[in-house]
Design a protein around this motif. Structure first.
Motif, short mmCIF file in Angstrom:
data_model
loop_
_atom_site.label_atom_id
_atom_site.label_comp_id
_atom_site.label_asym_id
_atom_site.label_seq_id
_atom_site.Cartn_x
_atom_site.Cartn_y
_atom_site.Cartn_z
N ASP A 160 17.68 -3.15 -4.48
CA ASP A 160 17.79 -4.37 -5.29
C ASP A 160 16.90 -4.18 -6.51
OD1 ASP A 160 18.27 -6.89 -6.23
OD2 ASP A 160 16.93 -7.90 -4.81
N ILE A 161 17.50 -4.11 -7.66
CA ILE A 161 16.75 -3.78 -8.88
C ILE A 161 15.72 -4.85 -9.22
CG2 ILE A 161 18.44 -4.79 -10.48
CD1 ILE A 161 16.51 -1.56 -11.08
N MET A 162 16.04 -6.11 -9.00
CA MET A 162 15.10 -7.18 -9.35
C MET A 162 13.85 -7.13 -8.47
SD MET A 162 16.22 -8.53 -12.00
CE MET A 162 15.08 -9.86 -12.15
N THR A 163 14.02 -6.84 -7.21
CA THR A 163 12.87 -6.71 -6.32
C THR A 163 12.01 -5.52 -6.73
OG1 THR A 163 14.20 -7.63 -4.52
CG2 THR A 163 12.16 -6.51 -3.91
N GLY A 164 12.65 -4.42 -7.09
CA GLY A 164 11.91 -3.24 -7.53
C GLY A 164 11.12 -3.51 -8.79
N VAL A 201 6.01 -4.71 -11.55
CA VAL A 201 5.18 -5.56 -12.40
C VAL A 201 3.89 -5.95 -11.68
CG1 VAL A 201 5.06 -7.85 -13.48
CG2 VAL A 201 7.07 -6.42 -13.83
N LEU A 202 3.98 -6.25 -10.39
CA LEU A 202 2.77 -6.57 -9.63
C LEU A 202 1.83 -5.37 -9.57
CD1 LEU A 202 4.11 -8.71 -6.64
CD2 LEU A 202 2.77 -9.46 -8.61
N THR A 203 2.39 -4.16 -9.39
CA THR A 203 1.56 -2.95 -9.37
C THR A 203 0.90 -2.73 -10.72
OG1 THR A 203 3.07 -1.98 -7.74
CG2 THR A 203 1.57 -0.48 -8.87
N ALA A 222 -0.35 4.19 -5.95
CA ALA A 222 0.73 5.12 -5.60
C ALA A 222 1.68 4.49 -4.59
CB ALA A 222 0.14 6.41 -5.05
N THR A 223 1.13 3.76 -3.63
CA THR A 223 1.97 3.06 -2.64
C THR A 223 2.83 2.01 -3.32
OG1 THR A 223 0.26 3.43 -0.97
CG2 THR A 223 1.94 1.75 -0.50
N GLY A 224 2.23 1.25 -4.24
CA GLY A 224 3.00 0.23 -4.97
C GLY A 224 4.12 0.84 -5.79
N MET A 225 3.86 1.99 -6.40
CA MET A 225 4.91 2.66 -7.17
C MET A 225 6.04 3.15 -6.26
SD MET A 225 2.49 4.71 -9.88
CE MET A 225 3.72 5.91 -10.22
N ALA A 226 5.67 3.72 -5.13
CA ALA A 226 6.68 4.22 -4.19
C ALA A 226 7.51 3.07 -3.61
CB ALA A 226 6.00 5.00 -3.07
N VAL A 227 6.85 2.00 -3.24
CA VAL A 227 7.57 0.84 -2.68
C VAL A 227 8.51 0.25 -3.72
CG1 VAL A 227 7.25 -1.52 -1.85
CG2 VAL A 227 5.84 0.32 -0.94
N SER A 228 8.05 0.17 -4.98
CA SER A 228 8.90 -0.41 -6.02
C SER A 228 10.11 0.49 -6.27
CB SER A 228 8.12 -0.64 -7.30
OG SER A 228 8.13 0.46 -8.15
N PHE A 229 9.93 1.82 -6.21
CA PHE A 229 11.06 2.73 -6.40
C PHE A 229 12.07 2.58 -5.27
CE2 PHE A 229 13.08 6.89 -5.73
CZ PHE A 229 13.74 7.01 -6.94
N ILE A 230 11.57 2.52 -4.04
CA ILE A 230 12.47 2.38 -2.88
C ILE A 230 13.17 1.02 -2.92
CG2 ILE A 230 12.53 2.20 -0.36
CD1 ILE A 230 10.22 4.30 -0.38
N ALA A 231 12.44 -0.02 -3.29
CA ALA A 231 13.06 -1.35 -3.37
C ALA A 231 14.09 -1.40 -4.49
CB ALA A 231 11.98 -2.41 -3.59
N ALA A 232 13.84 -0.67 -5.58
CA ALA A 232 14.79 -0.67 -6.70
C ALA A 232 16.09 0.03 -6.33
CB ALA A 232 14.15 -0.01 -7.91
N LEU A 233 16.04 0.94 -5.36
CA LEU A 233 17.28 1.60 -4.92
C LEU A 233 18.24 0.60 -4.29
CD1 LEU A 233 15.87 4.90 -3.39
CD2 LEU A 233 17.08 4.63 -5.54
#
Length: 86
Positions: A20-24, A29-31, A7-18
């Motif tokens: 920088d899309i590539m980082t998100g 993918v890592l999650t 859940a943390t990985g999903m939340a971090v990826s969503f916030i990062a995608a806001l």
């Protein structure tokens, strides 16, 4: 514990995608890789033994097919001629 990490990985990826899309996408993918590792590591090895039987002849197959499906119109067969007749 694992569900919290996922859940943390999903939340971090969503916030990062806001921002920088590539980082998100990279974090997503890592999650996903971690989720797949968890699923695969929980699987148990199962060995299935197959009972060998002799192969069915064409005549046995025809008889079995005709007896299991009496509603189908099968052509009449003369077993001595080797051909179907109508």
């Amino acid at each position: 514990m694992k569900s919290k990490i996922i859940a943390t990985g999903m939340a971090v990826s969503f916030i990062a995608a806001l921002y920088d899309i590539m980082t998100g996408l990279y974090i997503a993918v890592l999650t996903n890789t971690f989720c797949n590792y968890v699923v695969i590591s929980r699987q148990k090895k199962v060995t299935t033994k197959v009972k060998k039987s002799r192969p069915m002849t064409t005549e046995e197959f025809k008889e079995k097919e005709m007896s299991e499906n009496p509603h189908r119109p099968y052509p009449r067969h003369n077993p001595h001629s080797g051909e179907f007749t109508d």
